[in-house]
Design a protein around this motif. Structure first.
Motif, PDB file in Angstrom:
ATOM      1  N   GLU A   1      32.570  29.972  37.249  1.00  0.00           N
ATOM      2  CA  GLU A   1      32.443  31.420  37.062  1.00  0.00           C
ATOM      3  C   GLU A   1      32.084  31.678  35.606  1.00  0.00           C
ATOM      4  N   PRO A   2      31.510  32.839  35.316  1.00  0.00           N
ATOM      5  CA  PRO A   2      31.469  33.240  33.909  1.00  0.00           C
ATOM      6  C   PRO A   2      32.918  33.419  33.439  1.00  0.00           C
ATOM      7  N   PRO A   3      33.187  33.264  32.152  1.00  0.00           N
ATOM      8  CA  PRO A   3      34.573  33.454  31.695  1.00  0.00           C
ATOM      9  C   PRO A   3      35.119  34.809  32.159  1.00  0.00           C
ATOM     10  N   TYR A   4      36.316  34.778  32.730  1.00  0.00           N
ATOM     11  CA  TYR A   4      36.878  36.013  33.288  1.00  0.00           C
ATOM     12  C   TYR A   4      38.342  36.131  32.905  1.00  0.00           C
ATOM     13  N   SER A   5      38.897  37.311  33.195  1.00  0.00           N
ATOM     14  CA  SER A   5      40.294  37.576  32.875  1.00  0.00           C
ATOM     15  C   SER A   5      41.126  37.529  34.147  1.00  0.00           C
ATOM     16  N   ARG A   6      42.110  36.646  34.160  1.00  0.00           N
ATOM     17  CA  ARG A   6      42.996  36.607  35.332  1.00  0.00           C
ATOM     18  C   ARG A   6      43.728  37.945  35.479  1.00  0.00           C
ATOM     19  N   MET A   7      43.945  38.611  34.347  1.00  0.00           N
ATOM     20  CA  MET A   7      44.687  39.886  34.388  1.00  0.00           C
ATOM     21  C   MET A   7      43.963  40.942  35.211  1.00  0.00           C
ATOM     22  N   ALA A   8      42.643  40.777  35.368  1.00  0.00           N
ATOM     23  CA  ALA A   8      41.863  41.770  36.123  1.00  0.00           C
ATOM     24  C   ALA A   8      41.867  41.473  37.622  1.00  0.00           C
ATOM     25  N   ILE A   9      42.376  40.306  38.006  1.00  0.00           N
ATOM     26  CA  ILE A   9      42.332  39.905  39.420  1.00  0.00           C
ATOM     27  C   ILE A   9      42.997  40.943  40.342  1.00  0.00           C
ATOM     28  N   PRO A  10      44.183  41.465  39.987  1.00  0.00           N
ATOM     29  CA  PRO A  10      44.800  42.444  40.896  1.00  0.00           C
ATOM     30  C   PRO A  10      43.924  43.680  41.111  1.00  0.00           C
ATOM     31  N   TYR A  11      43.201  44.103  40.082  1.00  0.00           N
ATOM     32  CA  TYR A  11      42.334  45.288  40.225  1.00  0.00           C
ATOM     33  C   TYR A  11      41.163  44.968  41.151  1.00  0.00           C
ATOM     34  N   PHE A  12      40.680  43.727  41.074  1.00  0.00           N
ATOM     35  CA  PHE A  12      39.615  43.287  41.993  1.00  0.00           C
ATOM     36  C   PHE A  12      40.158  43.244  43.424  1.00  0.00           C
ATOM     37  N   MET A  13      41.364  42.698  43.582  1.00  0.00           N
ATOM     38  CA  MET A  13      41.943  42.594  44.925  1.00  0.00           C
ATOM     39  C   MET A  13      42.152  43.969  45.550  1.00  0.00           C
ATOM     40  N   ALA A  14      42.554  44.927  44.722  1.00  0.00           N
ATOM     41  CA  ALA A  14      42.822  46.277  45.234  1.00  0.00           C
ATOM     42  C   ALA A  14      41.533  47.067  45.435  1.00  0.00           C
ATOM     43  N   GLY A  15      40.401  46.491  45.041  1.00  0.00           N
ATOM     44  CA  GLY A  15      39.115  47.177  45.219  1.00  0.00           C
ATOM     45  C   GLY A  15      38.829  48.198  44.132  1.00  0.00           C
ATOM     46  N   ASN A  16      39.619  48.171  43.053  1.00  0.00           N
ATOM     47  CA  ASN A  16      39.395  49.145  41.972  1.00  0.00           C
ATOM     48  C   ASN A  16      38.228  48.750  41.073  1.00  0.00           C
ATOM     49  N   ILE A  17      37.928  47.461  41.031  1.00  0.00           N
ATOM     50  CA  ILE A  17      36.764  46.991  40.264  1.00  0.00           C
ATOM     51  C   ILE A  17      36.022  45.965  41.110  1.00  0.00           C
ATOM     52  N   LYS A  18      34.743  45.785  40.790  1.00  0.00           N
ATOM     53  CA  LYS A  18      33.985  44.721  41.448  1.00  0.00           C
ATOM     54  C   LYS A  18      34.288  43.404  40.733  1.00  0.00           C
ATOM     55  N   GLU A  19      33.836  42.315  41.357  1.00  0.00           N
ATOM     56  CA  GLU A  19      34.132  41.007  40.771  1.00  0.00           C
ATOM     57  C   GLU A  19      33.634  40.911  39.325  1.00  0.00           C
ATOM     58  N   ALA A  20      32.458  41.478  39.070  1.00  0.00           N
ATOM     59  CA  ALA A  20      31.895  41.399  37.711  1.00  0.00           C
ATOM     60  C   ALA A  20      32.796  42.095  36.693  1.00  0.00           C
TER      61      ALA A  20
END
Ligand SMILES: Cc1cc2nc3c(=O)[nH]c(=O)nc-3n(C[C@H](O)[C@H](O)[C@H](O)COP(=O)(O)OP(=O)(O)OC[C@H]3O[C@@H](n4cnc5c(N)ncnc54)[C@H](O)[C@@H]3O)c2cc1C
Length: 210
Positions: free
Chosen positions: A36-55
């Motif tokens: 993956e491109p470098p990412y933040s694990r802290m953002a994973i819950p927001y991705f799971m909840a559909g609040n943000i896209k994977e990017a």
């Protein structure tokens, strides 16, 4: 001077950027083993909840961010290091010389001694890939059991609530978030969960998944 950073999480990325600011002419290589491109694990819950896209989990949004700063980003795994020779070996056998090496390889999720954790449908929630698999399963009204109600477990809990799953939480300590909250706060959180229809078992240890 050649700086190599093993691990492309937040620590590795910030280190590379900071080195570039203070060392305009050095070679800087950032090596991360996730596909993956470098990412933040802290953002994973927001991705799971559909609040943000994977990017939205990516630490830097521009595709050229690392190239623009002459930071060579390599997707590979550091297999071994010979500090005395100033060399490391990548998974494919390729060698890389360094003057300074920063090990920023983070941590990994602990797998408790509970049988059945390798079965289909059982996932850690540590990497972006884990979260993709969870998102596939955590549909509205799906039955989900969350093992562990520590700090990160509770952040994931909230994301699962937003997914609309039927949630049961199993925590072996006598309260939720036991390392950060006392009885009063831990039990307030438990009542908040129960009001939302979440079943919470504290002082309860999962012994087997079947
Ligand atoms: C779901 C979730 C939510 C979280 N929420 C919060 C929060 O709200 N607040 C908070 O403070 N913290 C939170 N955390 C914790 C936080 O994400 C970590 O503390 C943080 O990611 C640590 O950053 P790091 O760069 O040190 O390590 P990591 O993010 O783990 O990055 C290390 C990288 O190095 C790679 N690597 C490992 N070995 C090698 C190797 N040999 N060669 C190459 N690469 C390698 C790893 O695969 C990884 O990509 C959360 C974690 C999770 C999982």
């Amino acid at each position: 001077m050649t700086y190599v950073i093993a691990g492309a999480g937040p620590a590795g990325v910030i280190a590379a950027e900071t080195l570039r600011k203070t060392n305009p002419d050095s070679e800087i290589m950032l090596i991360g083993d996730e596909p993956e491109p470098p990412y933040s694990r802290m953002a994973i819950p927001y991705f799971m909840a559909g609040n943000i896209k994977e990017a939205g989990t990516h630490l830097r949004k521009s595709n050229n961010h690392y190239d623009d700063r002459k930071i060579k980003y390599v997707q590979d795994r550091v297999e071994s290091v010979k500090p005395q020779d100033g060399k490391l070996t990548l998974q494919g056998g390729e060698k890389q010389a360094f003057d300074q090496l920063l090990v920023a390889t983070g941590a990994s999720a602990v797998k408790p001694p509970v049988s059945g954790l390798d079965l289909p449908g059982v996932h850690h929630c540590w990497t972006l890939e884990d979260s993709r698999e969870i998102v596939k399963l955590a549909k509205k009204d799906a039955n989900v059991v969350l093992m562990g109600a520590g700090f990160i477990g509770c952040i994931i809990l909230q994301a699962l609530v937003e997914c609309g799953v039927k949630l049961t939480v199993v925590e072996m300590e006598d309260r939720m978030v036991p390392r950060m909250m006392n009885d009063t706060a831990g039990n307030m959180l438990k009542r908040w969960c129960e009001k939302k229809g979440i079943v919470v078992y504290t002082s309860t240890r999962a012994t087997e998944v079947s």
